[in-house]
Design a protein around this motif. Sequence first.
Motif, PDB file in Angstrom:
ATOM      1  N   GLU A  51      49.975 -12.814  72.713  1.00  0.00           N
ATOM      2  CA  GLU A  51      50.113 -12.565  74.149  1.00  0.00           C
ATOM      3  C   GLU A  51      51.151 -11.481  74.429  1.00  0.00           C
ATOM      4  O   GLU A  51      50.985 -10.655  75.335  1.00  0.00           O
TER       5      GLU A  51
ATOM      6  N   GLU B 155      50.481  -7.722  76.170  1.00  0.00           N
ATOM      7  CA  GLU B 155      51.218  -7.161  77.300  1.00  0.00           C
ATOM      8  C   GLU B 155      51.468  -5.671  77.098  1.00  0.00           C
ATOM      9  O   GLU B 155      51.473  -4.895  78.052  1.00  0.00           O
TER      10      GLU B 155
ATOM     11  N   ARG C  46      42.362  -9.234  71.855  1.00  0.00           N
ATOM     12  CA  ARG C  46      41.824 -10.286  72.734  1.00  0.00           C
ATOM     13  C   ARG C  46      40.882 -11.205  71.963  1.00  0.00           C
ATOM     14  O   ARG C  46      40.851 -12.416  72.201  1.00  0.00           O
TER      15      ARG C  46
ATOM     16  N   LEU D 142      43.015 -13.555  70.022  1.00  0.00           N
ATOM     17  CA  LEU D 142      43.574 -14.581  70.901  1.00  0.00           C
ATOM     18  C   LEU D 142      42.521 -15.627  71.246  1.00  0.00           C
ATOM     19  O   LEU D 142      42.779 -16.842  71.200  1.00  0.00           O
TER      20      LEU D 142
END
Length: 699
Positions: free
Chosen positions: A436, A440, A449, A452
């Motif tokens: 995360e 950012e 992504r 994640l």
Amino acid sequence: RVPSLRQRRAPNESYNIGSCREDHVPESYRYKAFLSYSHADATWGRWLHRRLESYVVPKRLVGRETRRGSIPRRLRPVFRDRAELPSDPDLNARVTEALRASELLVVVCSPAAARSRWVDAEVRTFKRLGRDDSILCVIVAGEPGASDQPGRAEDECFCPALRHRVDADGQLTAEWAEPIAADVRPGGDGRRLARLKLVAGILGIDLDELLQRDLHRRNQRLVAVTAGSLAGMALTLLLAVAAYMAREDAERRRQQAEDLLGFLVGDLRESLQPIGRLDLLDKVGNEAMAYFATVRPGDLTDEGLSRQAQVLTQIGEIRMSQLLFDEALASFEEAYRRSAALAERHPDDGRRLYDRGQAEFWVGNVHYRRGQLAEARTWLTRYRDSSLGLLYLDAGRDEWIREVTYGHHNLAALAMESSDLNAAERGFLDEIAVLEKLLERSPDDHDLREALSDTISWLGTIAGHRGELVDAAAHFERSTAERERMIAAEPNNAQRRYWWALGLMLEAEVAAVSDRRDEARMHFDRALTAMEELVSRDPDNLEWSQFVAKLRVGRGELRAAMDELEQAHDDARRARDYLADLVERELTDREARRTLARAYRLLSYLQQRQGEHDAAFESIGRGAELARAVSELAPENDRLFGEFASILVWEGQLQSMAGDADAAGKTLARVISGLRERVAESASPDLLDPWVRALILAG
């Protein structure tokens, strides 16, 4: 490192053979030079002999008068003694006569030559002829002047007769000599410059002049080659490649081939992977492996080895998608051998360490897919450690931080195999926190992504193992929603759709267990539609086809629960036929065999419902054999052991329904005995479900 001291000499004196002085030039000699070397350096002797005799003097220099006389077109003949020297301490008459008939003496210098009495005798004989200044040296190993340094006498490369003046009787004097030498050692002149220095000394001209002539000649050749290449390109690209590959420089040909292969399985792969056409690279991979089999790693430069390692890794990934695990492992291991050698050679180069880590990951991944968890842990731990090494080199580089998170992710996944859910959860939560933060800084990085989303789905799997179905569903829904956003941004990326379909399957499984059957069927149908479309694009991608079979088993189990027996039987049969064929051809991983066991259990249930009792017993027997083998690969894994126990529970039910109470009692007692200690230690639903069923059926 090569010491800065090259030879013991006066300050500001260099190794410029072109500046060699010759006061007396006899009128004629039979040999241009006498080549003296130790038989331990025979390879260097042959190389130097070939290079000197094949050297063509630039036309503009031929005929010029120098201190060596008129410059010839060729530097030949060069005398090279090919026979073993006699045991007599004096040189034989043939060698002595050759020394007298040679204009110059060229000595191949190494520790072996420094210890050779024959090399020393040849130098003494030549010096007794009063021709000290006609001796040229080529250093191939060792260190000049090492004998004057404490403890380094073994490294000396100049024999005593080279280091000292010689009197008229051939005896060494106390006066030091200053041999003139070219240096082919690593960190020295290199072979080309050393050869030109030697030629300049033989011809009696300045090195700079010869370098200019040689550069002019090379430029002329380059112009000619370029012109020919352009002409070939005008005909066809194939002719241009053929012309390029036909050039005399073998190293350039090898680099050309490897660059082309690198493009085909690298850049081209990156272009084809999103649209799901890795099948187009199958022949390229075969050709690349055949090519690499003909090249010895020792013949390559570091860059050549690096390209090979990267190409081999990419070929291995293609083989993984085809479930060719033996071929994939062979490719990854070859990549590891090359990249590990480079990383050891360049410990401060992050790219070398990165390449080694990629190979370590893929070797570990093959073992993981096969269920060889001890080997997988070894290699994936190595990958994690290599990633930490990258972070040590540059702690602020996002790319290296990402590698470290992936390293911890893999070990967390292995913790799942031991049913250590707490350790796995901690690892995944730590990974999410880092991902995360990286997002950012790079919000448009879709690979981040995807990582994640995948890690979030692992949290859902952990929650499912604990029976926390609401939490599991929330994690899976979050992961799937994130993947849907990525598909919207990259609608033609096949790999994104594959991961999205996997997320839908996980949602469907939780919905089915939670008795939300319509929702579960919708997820299964969407996932199957997406995957069947991908398989139609790339039927050679067996990993995708295997996943289709897994989706069919899941949907078949749901349909059976909804009493849609005909449709359930169709799903189960199609999945069984496909996976059984893979198992027979040994194109399977552990997950495929696990899914096939589920397919047999489902078929057994459906066959029993349709009155096919013998077929039901046969199917559950095959399923039990597969499930037992899979669970033995990871004996601490509660889910795999629970699936094996569930199959045995159904086998006990079949025996009971067939009226064989003794057999049913033994089967159920086996289940209860095997689960008793596990249930006492773990409250996992994967174990509690077959445990409770077995207890009820056993009364």
